[in-house]
Design a protein around this motif. Structure first.
Motif, PDB file in Angstrom:
ATOM      1  N   HIS A  56       9.609  14.233   4.168  1.00 44.70           N
ATOM      2  CA  HIS A  56       8.921  13.194   3.395  1.00 44.70           C
ATOM      3  C   HIS A  56       9.982  12.229   2.873  1.00 44.70           C
ATOM      4  CE1 HIS A  56       4.829  15.303   2.639  1.00 44.70           C
ATOM      5  NE2 HIS A  56       5.420  15.857   3.669  1.00 44.70           N
ATOM      6  N   THR A  80       8.563   7.549   4.769  1.00 44.45           N
ATOM      7  CA  THR A  80       7.254   7.913   4.219  1.00 44.45           C
ATOM      8  C   THR A  80       6.541   6.686   3.657  1.00 44.45           C
ATOM      9  OG1 THR A  80       8.022  10.152   3.762  1.00 44.45           O
ATOM     10  CG2 THR A  80       6.080   9.409   2.545  1.00 44.45           C
ATOM     11  N   SER A  81       7.292   5.779   3.060  1.00 40.60           N
ATOM     12  CA  SER A  81       6.655   4.562   2.537  1.00 40.60           C
ATOM     13  C   SER A  81       6.044   3.738   3.664  1.00 40.60           C
ATOM     14  CB  SER A  81       7.680   3.728   1.751  1.00 40.60           C
ATOM     15  OG  SER A  81       8.118   4.438   0.608  1.00 40.60           O
ATOM     16  N   TRP A  82       6.731   3.639   4.797  1.00 42.98           N
ATOM     17  CA  TRP A  82       6.143   2.960   5.960  1.00 42.98           C
ATOM     18  C   TRP A  82       4.927   3.728   6.462  1.00 42.98           C
ATOM     19  CZ3 TRP A  82       7.142  -1.696   8.419  1.00 42.98           C
ATOM     20  CH2 TRP A  82       8.266  -2.398   7.979  1.00 42.98           C
ATOM     21  N   GLN A 117       2.936   5.601   4.711  1.00 40.75           N
ATOM     22  CA  GLN A 117       1.855   5.372   3.757  1.00 40.75           C
ATOM     23  C   GLN A 117       1.277   3.969   3.913  1.00 40.75           C
ATOM     24  OE1 GLN A 117       3.014   8.514   0.194  1.00 40.75           O
ATOM     25  NE2 GLN A 117       3.303   6.341  -0.220  1.00 40.75           N
ATOM     26  N   ALA A 118       2.114   3.039   4.295  1.00 40.82           N
ATOM     27  CA  ALA A 118       1.664   1.657   4.489  1.00 40.82           C
ATOM     28  C   ALA A 118       0.927   1.491   5.822  1.00 40.82           C
ATOM     29  CB  ALA A 118       2.850   0.702   4.431  1.00 40.82           C
ATOM     30  N   GLY A 119       1.064   2.471   6.690  1.00 42.53           N
ATOM     31  CA  GLY A 119       0.304   2.445   7.945  1.00 42.53           C
ATOM     32  C   GLY A 119       0.778   1.405   8.950  1.00 42.53           C
ATOM     33  N   ARG A 120       2.082   1.113   8.918  1.00 46.56           N
ATOM     34  CA  ARG A 120       2.604   0.107   9.845  1.00 46.56           C
ATOM     35  C   ARG A 120       3.696   0.711  10.717  1.00 46.56           C
ATOM     36  NH1 ARG A 120       5.224  -4.741   7.060  1.00 46.56           N
ATOM     37  NH2 ARG A 120       5.591  -5.173   9.276  1.00 46.56           N
ATOM     38  N   LYS A 167      -5.145   6.941  11.605  1.00 46.15           N
ATOM     39  CA  LYS A 167      -5.593   7.964  10.655  1.00 46.15           C
ATOM     40  C   LYS A 167      -6.252   9.103  11.421  1.00 46.15           C
ATOM     41  CE  LYS A 167      -6.568   5.119   6.628  1.00 46.15           C
ATOM     42  NZ  LYS A 167      -7.355   5.105   5.380  1.00 46.15           N
ATOM     43  N   PHE A 207       0.355   8.154   9.803  1.00 41.52           N
ATOM     44  CA  PHE A 207      -0.347   7.346   8.791  1.00 41.52           C
ATOM     45  C   PHE A 207      -0.767   8.240   7.613  1.00 41.52           C
ATOM     46  CE2 PHE A 207      -3.776   3.699   8.532  1.00 41.52           C
ATOM     47  CZ  PHE A 207      -3.265   3.337   7.305  1.00 41.52           C
ATOM     48  N   ASN A 208      -0.496   7.767   6.396  1.00 42.51           N
ATOM     49  CA  ASN A 208      -0.823   8.478   5.141  1.00 42.51           C
ATOM     50  C   ASN A 208       0.067   9.691   4.864  1.00 42.51           C
ATOM     51  OD1 ASN A 208      -3.077   6.874   4.396  1.00 42.51           O
ATOM     52  ND2 ASN A 208      -4.456   8.124   5.630  1.00 42.51           N
ATOM     53  N   HIS A 209       1.011   9.983   5.710  1.00 46.61           N
ATOM     54  CA  HIS A 209       1.740  11.228   5.578  1.00 46.61           C
ATOM     55  C   HIS A 209       3.261  10.994   5.565  1.00 46.61           C
ATOM     56  CE1 HIS A 209       1.749  15.756   6.843  1.00 46.61           C
ATOM     57  NE2 HIS A 209       2.776  15.455   6.094  1.00 46.61           N
ATOM     58  N   TYR A 258      -1.295   7.223  -2.320  1.00 49.72           N
ATOM     59  CA  TYR A 258      -1.100   6.572  -1.023  1.00 49.72           C
ATOM     60  C   TYR A 258      -0.684   7.539   0.082  1.00 49.72           C
ATOM     61  CZ  TYR A 258      -1.356   1.913  -3.168  1.00 49.72           C
ATOM     62  OH  TYR A 258      -1.776   0.775  -3.801  1.00 49.72           O
ATOM     63  N   GLY A 259      -0.548   8.829  -0.250  1.00 50.04           N
ATOM     64  CA  GLY A 259      -0.126   9.707   0.833  1.00 50.04           C
ATOM     65  C   GLY A 259      -0.202  11.166   0.446  1.00 50.04           C
ATOM     66  N   THR A 260       0.155  11.995   1.407  1.00 53.05           N
ATOM     67  CA  THR A 260       0.004  13.437   1.214  1.00 53.05           C
ATOM     68  C   THR A 260       1.050  14.010   0.260  1.00 53.05           C
ATOM     69  OG1 THR A 260       1.392  13.961   3.121  1.00 53.05           O
ATOM     70  CG2 THR A 260      -0.960  13.643   3.539  1.00 53.05           C
ATOM     71  N   THR A 268       5.251   1.283  -0.724  1.00 50.31           N
ATOM     72  CA  THR A 268       4.086   1.226   0.156  1.00 50.31           C
ATOM     73  C   THR A 268       3.368  -0.117  -0.009  1.00 50.31           C
ATOM     74  OG1 THR A 268       3.829   3.623   0.060  1.00 50.31           O
ATOM     75  CG2 THR A 268       1.880   2.349   0.686  1.00 50.31           C
ATOM     76  N   ILE A 279       5.411  -2.952   1.451  1.00 54.92           N
ATOM     77  CA  ILE A 279       5.391  -3.003   2.920  1.00 54.92           C
ATOM     78  C   ILE A 279       4.029  -3.462   3.450  1.00 54.92           C
ATOM     79  CG2 ILE A 279       5.552  -1.554   5.027  1.00 54.92           C
ATOM     80  CD1 ILE A 279       7.667   0.137   3.403  1.00 54.92           C
ATOM     81  N   ASN A 280       2.974  -3.117   2.742  1.00 54.04           N
ATOM     82  CA  ASN A 280       1.621  -3.521   3.159  1.00 54.04           C
ATOM     83  C   ASN A 280       0.774  -3.788   1.932  1.00 54.04           C
ATOM     84  OD1 ASN A 280      -0.927  -3.857   4.142  1.00 54.04           O
ATOM     85  ND2 ASN A 280      -0.979  -1.962   5.353  1.00 54.04           N
ATOM     86  N   ILE A 326      -2.850  -2.238   1.522  1.00 50.26           N
ATOM     87  CA  ILE A 326      -3.063  -0.799   1.657  1.00 50.26           C
ATOM     88  C   ILE A 326      -4.012  -0.280   0.553  1.00 50.26           C
ATOM     89  CG2 ILE A 326      -1.122  -0.066   0.213  1.00 50.26           C
ATOM     90  CD1 ILE A 326      -2.166   1.431   3.618  1.00 50.26           C
ATOM     91  N   ILE A 340      -5.605   6.934  -0.016  1.00 49.52           N
ATOM     92  CA  ILE A 340      -6.052   7.778   1.093  1.00 49.52           C
ATOM     93  C   ILE A 340      -7.488   8.224   0.863  1.00 49.52           C
ATOM     94  CG2 ILE A 340      -3.709   8.607   1.524  1.00 49.52           C
ATOM     95  CD1 ILE A 340      -4.491  11.301   0.312  1.00 49.52           C
TER      96      ILE A 340
END
Lengths: 232, 232, 232, 232
Positions: B96, B101-103, B105-108, B130, B168-170, D113-115, D199, D202-203, D206, D209
């Protein structure tokens, strides 16, 4: 052969790691013996904790290996181009340090936003243009040196007054009178890059400092009438 | 049993902490013995300063414990899915780490903004879609492996040419020919993630580097005609 | 001569490095002996790892060297101006610490966004105006002191209630009852500067805390009815 | 008296420093002996490198000093309010850690925003309202506890499912079954706060979750059917 210079170059390479400018094999320092016309440089792809002073490679200004059992840094042609053109420099450094590299990736010159910058760099730290397809497909590392020289000339910068540059899409090179000074300038460049970004983040309308303040700080430290530090 | 691989996996797990990629129990490394078809992996929820090499758990490719008194990492099914699909990898890492992880979480996906990235990853580091509600409620960790594979295929990436991905999200997964190389790639991913964000912050209009520069850097280090480093 | 004060000033200079506020020679601390009217200050341009307590320079309030074989810090006239004007301070610090300097380069005062700030600084930390061309060309370091004093007066701040300021285009100065306290305030300023930027990044519409909360926190620690800490 | 708890609280206070959550005296940890109804807490304004286990102060739930020669932390009434209301907690932590404090100063709850977040906090980490003028002028530290409780109730959070909160204009509090766990949660909150900001950077579009993924991660670690870690 050139034991003293090898030691200087070796220690300057380790200093890159100590200053947080390099991880793994992501950087290299060289130094030149102007009298002999030989350059001492880090071997390619060797990790810093395994490296010894005697592993440093000696090459001539055409890149022929004069002494050493390993390949010199793959960036050697860039270093050599700089030594040939900038006759008063004695050391060259390349890193992928995180802030200077971020500016290089962003393709922007680093504006002079304060006296910390002005104490070392006499104007904006320039960013090269992109290399052309031909330059990339050709003698890439040599062309990297050439585009540095082209940029410095276009800006009318003297090498020791602007001892650093960033290569678009790549990262920084710096230099100095000695390998140690080149590393010092690499560290200052990193600090200045970091603060320049934050300065813009805190005030998006900020502009470079005035020429008079740039002169004051650069010249109180480097000019003929410098009064910073101790008499040498 | 597999003492050498256990030692490698153990040391690779400690390296995650040393490189600042993991705090507490937030990561895991595994390695595979392809001949025997066994995977060695960190035990679940065990802290790094209490862990010993003999605590590593041995499982087969179906996840059955072959040796070890502790539960393997809860992410084991993800690791196994990757070993089954990517036949040329020897080590897998999950962390993590803060920037990757920030990317995630941002899903990019992480664009290739420079040669540091191009030296290791042959294109943008992909981000999975997702997971669906069914995948989350079902065999979640296995499905995490499946969505990695699905994404790599859709991008037509070869595993060793794109040895990392973000969920994504993880957070990130990375891999390599050995557990040590997988950790190395996890560290590079973190550095590249950090610089990619800063590159965008410094220049919001920046775009990925050209394909020709990507090829040049990736191939000078990894291709058949690679010339970076020492001859092996 | 002034052995105790030299030791205090020397240790306070080293503390700047330990607290991450200074690299290379980028900072200086001084302390005053009010009875004798002498100031002890770091020598100019000497690196922290070579410096010894006996290298500290003793000057009078007009800047004449009373004892010491080296040049005092080039910022000495700024320190002296502050000691002359702020009669209740005993130590002065100048750094180029990264966050406070970024605010200084951005030319903005640092708003009080929380109780961490309010515990130490009784309002926004002020930022000076730019120095005029005449001030830069004239007695630059003295004029830097003058513009600090001018700004503090315009804001109607008492020196010990606002023990820090940032100089536009340059960086921070801080002070306190002792050299040690001045360093403490330099560190707090750095933390507060960092969090102020992040606060704005997280919520661009945020405003300073209310006066009643500023009073509560500042006065529970510093007022006549302070109840934080132990009885002295 | 309560030697074991004093040791736990002392070590948990030192852990705050080790984890980079506290500088100087900017934080405090307490622990409770539920049977005796006594709370052990750090003395006020004492620096971490001078502090000893026997300096910990013992107070009853009304704040009367039961044992100890120093004043307890000025935040003691906040701690006591939490112990009275949240009957299943055993330790409380307050810090000014840089990222959680930046969110507190920004006055925003921290979205999931994430796990990483979902593994510890069962929803957004809440941010209190501002205290009223009356609350600030009255029993300020007690009212800080009250506004925490009010916020937790309004959100319908169970204390051990949401073991942290941020106070608008101030900073974070966290708690847990033990002082050690409360510190662990303070560290996780800091990491989660940092990654949440990045997060968004970057987006900017967003969102949190999905509930199903929050449930999956929180419950695989904390629910009745938890399968993360080793059997206890």
């Amino acid at each position: 052969m050139l034991e003293n210079l090898k030691k200087q170059v070796f220690e300057a390479n380790l200093e890159l790691v100590k200053q947080g400018l390099v991880i793994y094999t992501w950087g290299n320092v060289s130094g030149i013996d102007r009298e002999k016309g030989y350059v001492v440089i880090k071997p390619s792809g060797v990790s810093y904790d395994e490296m010894k002073a005697e592993d440093m490679v000696v090459v001539d200004l055409e890149g022929n290996i004069v002494e050493g059992s390993m390949n010199p840094s793959s960036d050697t042609p860039t270093h050599l181009a700089l030594y040939k053109e900038f006759s008063d420099i004695g050391g060259v450094v390349h890193t992928h340090s995180e802030w200077a590299t971020s500016w290089a990736q962003a393709g922007r010159e680093i504006p002079c936003y304060g006296t910390t910058h002005a104490d070392y760099f006499y104007g904006s730290v320039p960013c090269t243009r992109k290399l052309t397809d031909e330059e990339i497909k050709g003698q890439y590392e040599l062309e990297t040196g050439n585009v540095i020289i082209e940029t410095m000339k276009a800006k009318q910068y003297k090498p020791l007054e602007m001892p650093a540059i960033i290569i678009f899409n790549h990262g920084p090179f710096s230099w100095g009178k000695t390998p140690k000074e080149a590393v010092h300038n690499a560290k200052v460049l990193e600090e200045v890059s970091k603060m320049a970004h934050r300065t813009e983040a805190i005030n998006k309308d900020i502009v470079s400092i005035d020429k008079i303040l740039l002169d004051k700080h650069y010249l109180r430290k480097h000019g003929a009438n410098a009064y910073y530090g101790q008499k040498k």
